[in-house]
Write an enzyme that holds these catalytic residues in place. Structure first.
Site, mmCIF file in Angstrom:
data_model
loop_
_atom_site.group_PDB
_atom_site.id
_atom_site.type_symbol
_atom_site.label_atom_id
_atom_site.label_comp_id
_atom_site.label_asym_id
_atom_site.label_seq_id
_atom_site.Cartn_x
_atom_site.Cartn_y
_atom_site.Cartn_z
ATOM 1 N N LYS A 1 0.855 -1.208 0.000
ATOM 2 C CA LYS A 1 0.000 0.000 0.000
ATOM 3 C C LYS A 1 0.881 1.244 0.000
ATOM 4 O O LYS A 1 1.910 1.292 0.670
ATOM 5 C CB LYS A 1 -0.904 -0.034 1.233
ATOM 6 C CG LYS A 1 -1.990 1.045 1.263
ATOM 7 C CD LYS A 1 -2.887 0.881 2.500
ATOM 8 C CE LYS A 1 -4.017 1.898 2.532
ATOM 9 N NZ LYS A 1 -4.887 1.712 3.716
ATOM 10 N N SER B 1 -9.775 1.577 2.831
ATOM 11 C CA SER B 1 -8.899 2.350 1.973
ATOM 12 C C SER B 1 -7.839 1.503 1.259
ATOM 13 O O SER B 1 -7.234 1.971 0.298
ATOM 14 C CB SER B 1 -8.187 3.425 2.797
ATOM 15 O OG SER B 1 -7.346 2.822 3.760
ATOM 16 N N SER C 1 -9.970 -0.658 7.036
ATOM 17 C CA SER C 1 -9.369 -0.437 5.717
ATOM 18 C C SER C 1 -8.670 -1.644 5.109
ATOM 19 O O SER C 1 -8.326 -1.609 3.928
ATOM 20 C CB SER C 1 -8.385 0.734 5.773
ATOM 21 O OG SER C 1 -9.084 1.948 5.711
#
Lengths: 474, 484, 95
Positions: B74, B149, B173
Site C-alpha cells: 500500500k 482504503s 481499511s
C-alpha cells in the site's frame, strides 16, 4: 500610591543529555545547519518518537531537588500550531499530566531568605532555529532537544527577586548536572508574567513577556512592564492580557500581533507515545543518584574540612567554584589552603577582571602544584600570588613561570645549614657582637646567609639554619 | 498457486523468484489500467532484487517460507527511493529517505516488493475513490468499488496481480476491501506490527496487516512483518508471531459470539444470509455459536470518527509545502505557502476530516466531543473485555453491503461513514480481526465476515480461519476479470 | 451545534486551509450533518469514566540516551520544494 509588582516565571532549561528527547540525534550546540537531524526530528512522514530515558530521569532529579511531588503516572500531549521552526506542526509537551508538581525554591532575596513556589515542571521538545536573510532558513538541529519548563507560582515581588530566583534555579540545574545554563546559547530561557496590584488586593491582569535573553534584560523588562501597567491603571485604564515581546536594544516591550495571542493549541494526548509510570523503586534510585547539592556541600565543608561558614558559602555559591575546590582538594590534600586560595586570591581576581563564576576555567592541577609549593616553603607567599594570577589570566605553566622568574626558594635545609656554618666561620666579628647581645648582628648574619644562597633562599629555612648554627657554635 | 506454494516451489527450485516477479509485473502492466490497483510498478528494481534473493536461495541460505515471493505494498508505507504518495497530490513527488520497518522485514525474509498500491487519499475513505490518481475498480466487477482504503492491495490480490499485499487498517481499511474483493486479510492487534514508516492517518488506530488469497498466506505474511520495533514505542509485542502450530482438525470447544444486533437492521439481506451461513459452518465444525447484543453499537461510528479525525488533523499538519510534498506555485508569503499548498494538495475528504478534527479538539468543544469519544472508547474496550470472558472470538459482518457502484456513495459522507459500523470498534479497542470471504450477493459480488478476537489472539483467529477455509471454497472463487 | 460562517472560518484558520467558496459551503453543510450525528454521544453517561487514548494500558517504552550519527544533510533536504545547500527555505517570517 504604591503598586505591588507580582512576578511569575516560566523557565525553559535545555537538558544536557547526549541525544534528543525522541530520537538519537546529538544535542551538541553549534553544529552546521541540519547536520543533527533525522526523520524523527524533522517530522518526516511515518517517523515516530521514542522517549529518552535520561531526559525523564533529569526531570525527576530536578523535581526531587525542588521538593516536588513526582507523578506516579504522566503522559505527553501534542500542542498544535503552524510555524516553520516546528516541523511536525505540533510540539510534544505535557499539558494535562506534568511529571512534577508543587515544589519550592529557597532564594536569597534582597530582603532576606524567601520561598518561591514551583507550580509544575514539565518535559517538552525544543523547536528549530530560523535564520533570516531575506528569506527564512530553517535549521532543525535544535528540534527535539529536551527541555524542562519550570513554572513558578506568582511569588516574586519585583525584578531583583526574579533575578535571585533565576540565579538560584540556575545553580540548582548546574549542581544537578542536567543543564549547562548557557544563556548565550539559549540553554536557559525565561518568559516572565508580570502584573501589578495595590497591596492586599486580588491579583491583577497579567502580561507575558518573551524574548528575554539575559538576567539583566529580565530585570529591565520587569521594571519597564510594571511601570507601564501602573501608569495605565493610574490613569484609569485596564491591562490587556497579552503576550509582549521585549526589545532589549530599545528598552521597551510591545504587544505581539493579536493572532499570536489568540492561539487555540488543540492539545490532546500524544498517541505515538506511551504514558510514563514512575514507581517507588525508580524514584528511589534517582533520589539515590542525586548529586550533592549546595547546602549539603556547605555543611560538609564546614564539618569535614573545618572551613568557616563564609568560606563554605563562597565555595558553594556556584557549582563551578565547588567543583574546582573539590578537584583542588583531591589533588592537593590541603582543604584549608585550597579554600583560602579560592575564596581569597581567586575571588579577588574574578572581581577584578569581571569574570563570572560560570566562566571560571582554572586548571586545578596547576593550583594544586602551587599550593604544594607554598606549603612546602618552596615559594614565598608573594610569589604564590603572582603565579596564581599568571595561571588565572593566561593559564601559565606553573613550573616554567617559577623557573623563568626565579621564584623558587632554596629548597634544601642542608644547603642553608652549610651557608650558615660558612658565614659564622667567615664573620667572627659579627658572631662576637651577637654573642655580646647585639641583635643587629643577627640581621647582618642573616643577610650574609641569604647572599650565600643566591637569592633563591627561603628566609624561614635560612633563619632556622642560622639559629641552629648559632646554638651549635656555643 | 498460493504464496506459500510459490515460496515452496522456489525453495525446491521448481520456480524462480525473478520469473514469479516478472509474471506478476507483466500481468499488472496488462491489467492495471482496468483496475487502478497499482500506482507504480517496480520492474527493474524488483527483478534485480529477485535475482539477488534467488542467488541466496540457490546458495542454500534459508530466508523464510516466503523467500522470493512477490508482494504489493500500500502506498502509505514508506519505501526508500520509491515514491510513497498516499494517493495524494500532496505527496505525488515525495520519495522517502528511509524504509518502513515492515519493508525491512519483508526484504530480510527475501520477499520482493513489486509495486505500490492505490488507496483512498491518506487512507481516508472506504471505497478507494478519494485518491488523487483515480479510483480502484473491483476486479469482480470493474463498475464497482474495490472498497477501501486498502482497495489497491485487495484488488491486486483478487486480480491475481500479486499473491500477497500489505494494507493498513484504521477503521476497517484492510477488512472491508477484502470483503468487497473476495480475498482474505488480517487487521492485527494494535502494537503487533511496527508503524514506523507507515504514514499516519490516526496513530492510535492504524495498523499494517496482510492481504492474500487465504488465511494461511495471511498468517505467513503476518509472521514476517510482526514483532517488536525500537522505532515504534506503541509496538508492544514481545516476539514475532508463530502460527505454525495453529492447525486444529475442528473447532470443538471454541466459543463464538454472534452479535444479534449487527444482523438485525441496516444490513443487506444477502450479507446477513451469507454471515449466518458462515456461522452455521462454524457450528458444523464443532464451535459453539451463541448470539448476544453488542453494546454501544450506535456510538461506535461517532466515537471513531471523532478520534480518528482529531489525530488526523494533527498528523497531517506537517504537510505545509516547506519540507516535502506539494507547494502551491501561486504562494508568495508564508501564510500562502501553508494555506494554498494544503488547500490545493489535499482532496476534499482529507480536508473534511482535518476540519472535523480541528473542531473536536478546539477550545470549547474538546470535552463534549474529543474527550467524550475517548470515554466511549473506554466503555467499548471494557465491553469487549467482558465479551472475551465468554467467547473466544466474535463473528460478524465486515460491511452492511457488498461493493457498490463507483460514484454511488462518494457524495454522501454520512452514508460512507455508516458503512464502517462493524469494523471501527475493533480499532478503537486495538483488537485483531480476520476478514474472510463467505459467499456472493445475488449480483455476484463477494461478501465477507470477520472474526474478532482478544488482543494478541491472532493464533485462535487463524486456526478458526484455517478450519473454515478447509471446509469451504468461497476464498478460491476465480477472481481475476469482470464477472459479468 | 450550528456551523456558521464564523466557526467555519475559524476551523479553516486552525486547519491552515484556504477553501474555495464552493468547497467551503459544501464542507460547512457536511460538518453540520456529521456533528449533529456525533452529538449522539451525549446520550451516554460517562461520568467518572477515564478517557482512553490508547487501545492498551502499556506504559514506559524508553530509548537509552545514546547519540547516533544523524542523517546526511542531503537526505534530510532531498524532498524540500525550496532549499539552500544547508537549510529549508521559507518565505520570510518577520516583517
Amino acid at each position: 500610591m504604591n503598586w505591588e509588582i507580582i512576578i511569575g516565571l516560566e523557565v525553559h532549561a535545555e537538558l544536557s543529555t547526549r541525544s534528543k528527547l525522541f530520537c538519537p540525534c546529538s544535542t551538541a550546540f553549534g553544529g552546521a545547519p541540519n547536520t543533527q537531524v533525522c526523520p524523527v526530528c524533522s517530522g518526516m512522514p511515518g517517523s515516530l518518537p521514542a522517549v529518552n530515558r535520561a531526559a525523564v530521569e533529569y526531570a525527576m532529579r530536578l523535581g526531587l531537588a525542588l521538593g516536588c511531588s513526582v507523578a506516579e503516572r504522566c503522559k505527553f500531549d501534542r500542542k498544535n500550531y503552524f510555524y516553520p521552526d516546528l516541523p511536525k506542526a505540533y510540539q510534544v509537551s505535557q499539558l494535562y499530566e506534568p511529571i512534577c508538581r508543587d515544589g519550592a525554591l529557597e532564594i536569597c532575596s534582597p530582603s532576606g531568605p524567601k520561598t518561591i513556589g514551583i507550580r509544575e515542571i514539565h518535559m517538552e521538545e525544543d523547536a528549530g532555529k530560523l535564520n533570516h536573510n531575506g528569506v527564512t532558513l530553517m535549521d532543525f538541529n535544535r528540534c527535539g532537544v529536551p527541555l524542562l519548563e519550570i513554572v513558578s507560582q506568582p511569588d516574586m515581588r519585583g525584578g531583583a527577586e526574579a533575578v535571585a530566583y533565576l540565579e538560584k534555579l540556575r545553580d540548582t540545574l548546574l549542581y544537578l548536572d542536567i543543564c549547562d545554563c548557557k544563556m548565550q546559547e539559549g540553554s536557559i530561557r525565561a518568559d516572565v508574567n508580570v502584573s501589578v496590584r495595590r497591596p492586599g488586593e486580588a491579583l491583577g491582569t497579567r502580561t507575558e513577556m518573551k524574548n528575554l535573553n539575559s538576567f539583566k534584560a529580565i530585570a529591565r523588562a520587569i521594571d519597564y512592564e510594571s511601570r507601564r501597567q501602573a501608569d495605565i491603571l493610574q490613569s484609569g485604564g485596564a491591562i490587556t492580557q497579552e503576550t509582549r515581546r521585549w526589545d532589549d536594544a530599545n528598552g521597551v516591550s510591545y504587544g505581539m500581533r493579536n493572532k499570536e495571542n489568540a492561539q487555540d493549541y488543540r492539545y490532546f494526548p500524544e498517541p505515538d507515545l506511551l504514558p510514563l509510570r514512575i514507581d517507588a523503586a525508580w524514584l528511589a534510585a534517582v533520589r539515590e543518584s542525586l548529586p550533592e547539592m549546595a547546602h549539603q556541600k556547605r555543611e560538609r565543608y564546614m564539618r569535614e574540612h573545618g572551613l568557616s561558614a563564609h568560606e563554605a558559602a563562597v565555595l558553594t555559591s556556584h557549582r563551578n567554584v565547588a567543583r574546582l575546590y573539590e578537584e583542588l582538594c583531591a589533588l592537593s590534600s590541603q582543604p584549608v589552603e585550597s579554600a583560602r586560595l579560592l575564596t581569597g586570591e581567586v575571588m579577588r581576581l574574578c572581581n577584578a577582571t569581571g569574570t563570572a563564576a560560570e566562566d571560571l576555567a582554572l586548571d586545578a592541577a596547576k593550583l594544586a602544584r602551587l599550593v604544594g609549593f607554598v606549603l612546602d616553603g618552596k615559594i614565598s607567599r608573594a610569589a604564590y600570588k603572582e603565579v596564581t594570577e599568571a595561571v588565572f589570566t593566561r593559564d601559565a605553566d606553573v613550573d616554567a613561570y617559577i623557573a623563568e622568574k626565579g621564584l623558587m626558594m632554596s629548597l634544601r635545609g642542608d644547603e642553608a645549614a652549610e651557608a650558615a656554618r660558612l658565614v659564622l666561620a667567615e664573620q667572627p666579628g659579627a658572631l662576637a657582637d651577637y654573642r655580646a647581645g647585639k641583635q643587629k648582628a643577627f640581621g647582618f648574619l642573616m643577610g650574609q646567609v641569604m647572599r650565600k644562597l643566591g637569592g633563591a633562599g627561603n628566609p624561614a629555612l635560612a633563619e632556622r639554619a642560622l639559629r641552629q648554627a648559632l646554638d651549635g657554635s656555643d | 498457486m498460493s504464496a506459500l506454494e510459490l515460496g515452496s516451489a522456489i525453495r525446491r527450485g521448481e520456480a524462480g523468484a525473478a520469473e514469479a516477479v516478472a509474471a506478476c509485473i507483466d500481468a499488472a502492466e496488462r491489467d492495471n489500467p482496468r483496475y487502478g490497483a497499482f500506482l507504480c510498478l517496480l520492474r527493474e528494481r524488483a527483478l534485480a532484487r529477485a535475482k539477488a534473493v534467488q542467488a541466496r536461495i540457490d546458495s542454500g541460505e534459508a530466508l523464510s517460507a516466503l523467500a522470493g515471493v512477490p508482494v504489493a505494498v500500500k502506498d502509505n508505507i514508506s519505501t526508500q527511493g520509491v515514491a510513497t504518495t498516499c494517493a495524494s497530490a500532496m505527496l505525488e513527488r515525495y520519495v522517502p529517505v528511509y524504509d518502513a520497518t515492515v519493508i525491512t522485514k519483508l526484504e530480510a525474509a527475501g520477499m520482493i516488493v513489486i509495486g505500490k498500491c492505490n488507496m483512498d487519499e491518506f487512507a481516508m475513505g472506504g471505497s478507494s475513490e478519494t485518491g488523487a490518481f483515480g479510483p480502484v475498480c473491483n476486479p469482480r466487477r470493474v463498475t464497482h468499488v474495490a472498497g477501501g482504503s486498502s482497495g489497491g492491495s485487495a484488488a491486486a490480490v483478487a486480480a491475481r496481480l500479486a499473491p500477497l499485499a500489505l494494507g493498513s487498517d484504521t477503521g476497517g481499511s484492510i477488512r472491508q476491501p477484502c470483503a468487497f474483493c473476495g480475498v482474505t486479510g488480517i487487521k492485527p492487534t494494535y502494537g503487533s506490527v511496527s508503524r514506523h514508516g507507515l504514514i499516519a492517518y490516526a496513530s492510535s488506530l492504524d495498523q499494517i496487516g496482510p492481504l492474500a488469497r487465504d488465511i494461511d498466506d495471511c498468517a505467513a505474511l503476518l509472521s514476517v512483518i510482526s514483532g517488536p520495533c525500537a522505532l515504534d514505542s506503541t509496538c508492544v509485542i514481545d516476539a514475532p508471531f508463530d502460527f505454525s502450530r495453529q492447525r486444529p482438525e475442528n473447532l470443538r470447544g471454541t466459543r463464538i459470539g454472534l452479535p444479534r444486533n449487527y444482523l438485525a437492521r441496516g444490513i443487506d439481506e444477502d450479507v446477513r444470509a451469507a454471515v449466518a451461513g458462515a456461522a452455521r459452518e462454524f457450528e458444523a465444525a464443532g464451535a459453539a455459536v451463541d448470539e448476544f447484543d453488542m453494546p454501544l453499537m450506535d456510538y461506535m461510528v461517532p466515537a471513531y470518527y471523532i478520534i480518528a479525525c482529531a489525530e488526523a488533523s494533527s498528523n497531517l499538519s506537517r504537510y505545509d509545502g516547506l519540507k516535502y510534498g506539494y507547494k502551491s506555485p501561486a504562494a508568495k508569503t508564508l501564510s500562502d505557502v501553508y494555506r494554498l499548498s494544503r488547500s490545493e494538495g489535499f482532496g476534499l475528504e482529507v480536508k473534511r476530516r482535518i476540519m472535523l478534527g480541528s473542531f473536536v479538539l478546539s477550545s470549547g468543544y474538546y470535552d463534549a466531543y474529543y474527550n467524550k469519544a475517548l470515554q466511549i472508547r473506554a466503555l467499548i474496550k471494557d465491553a469487549y473485555n467482558k465479551l472475551f470472558e465468554r467467547y473466544d472470538m466474535l463473528l460478524s459482518p465486515v460491511a452492511p453491503t457488498a461493493a457498490y457502484a463507483l460514484g454511488e456513495n462518494i457524495g454522501d459522507p454520512m452514508k460512507m461513514y455508516m458503512g464502517d459500523i462493524y469494523t471501527v470498534s475493533v480499532n478503537l479497542a486495538g483488537l485483531p480481526a480476520a476478514a474472510l470471504p463467505c459467499g456472493l450477493s445475488r449480483e455476484g459480488l463477494p461478501i465477507g465476515f470477520q472474526l474478532v478476537g482478544d488482543s494478541f489472539s491472532e493464533g485462535k483467529l487463524i486456526a478458526a480461519g484455517r478450519v473454515y477455509q478447509s471446509r469451504t471454497a468461497h476464498h478460491t472463487a476465480a477472481c481475476g476479470g469482470d464477472a459479468l | 451545534m450550528t456551523i456558521d460562517n464564523k466557526l467555519l472560518g475559524y476551523l479553516e484558520d486552525l486547519s491552515c486551509l484556504a477553501l474555495p467558496d464552493g468547497e467551503k459551503s459544501r464542507l460547512g453543510a457536511d460538518l453540520q450533518e456529521i456533528l449533529s450525528y456525533m452529538a449522539k454521544l451525549a446520550e451516554i453517561d460517562t461520568t467518572g469514566v477515564a478517557a482512553r487514548s490508547h487501545p492498551f494500558d502499556n506504559v514506559n517504552a524508553f530509548r537509552e540516551d545514546e547519540a547516533l550519527p544523524s542523517y546526511e544533510r542531503g537526505r534530510i533536504l532531498a524532498n524540500a520544494p525550496a532549499k539552500s545547500g544547508e537549510a529549508f527555505i521559507a518565505p520570510k517570517t518577520v516583517e
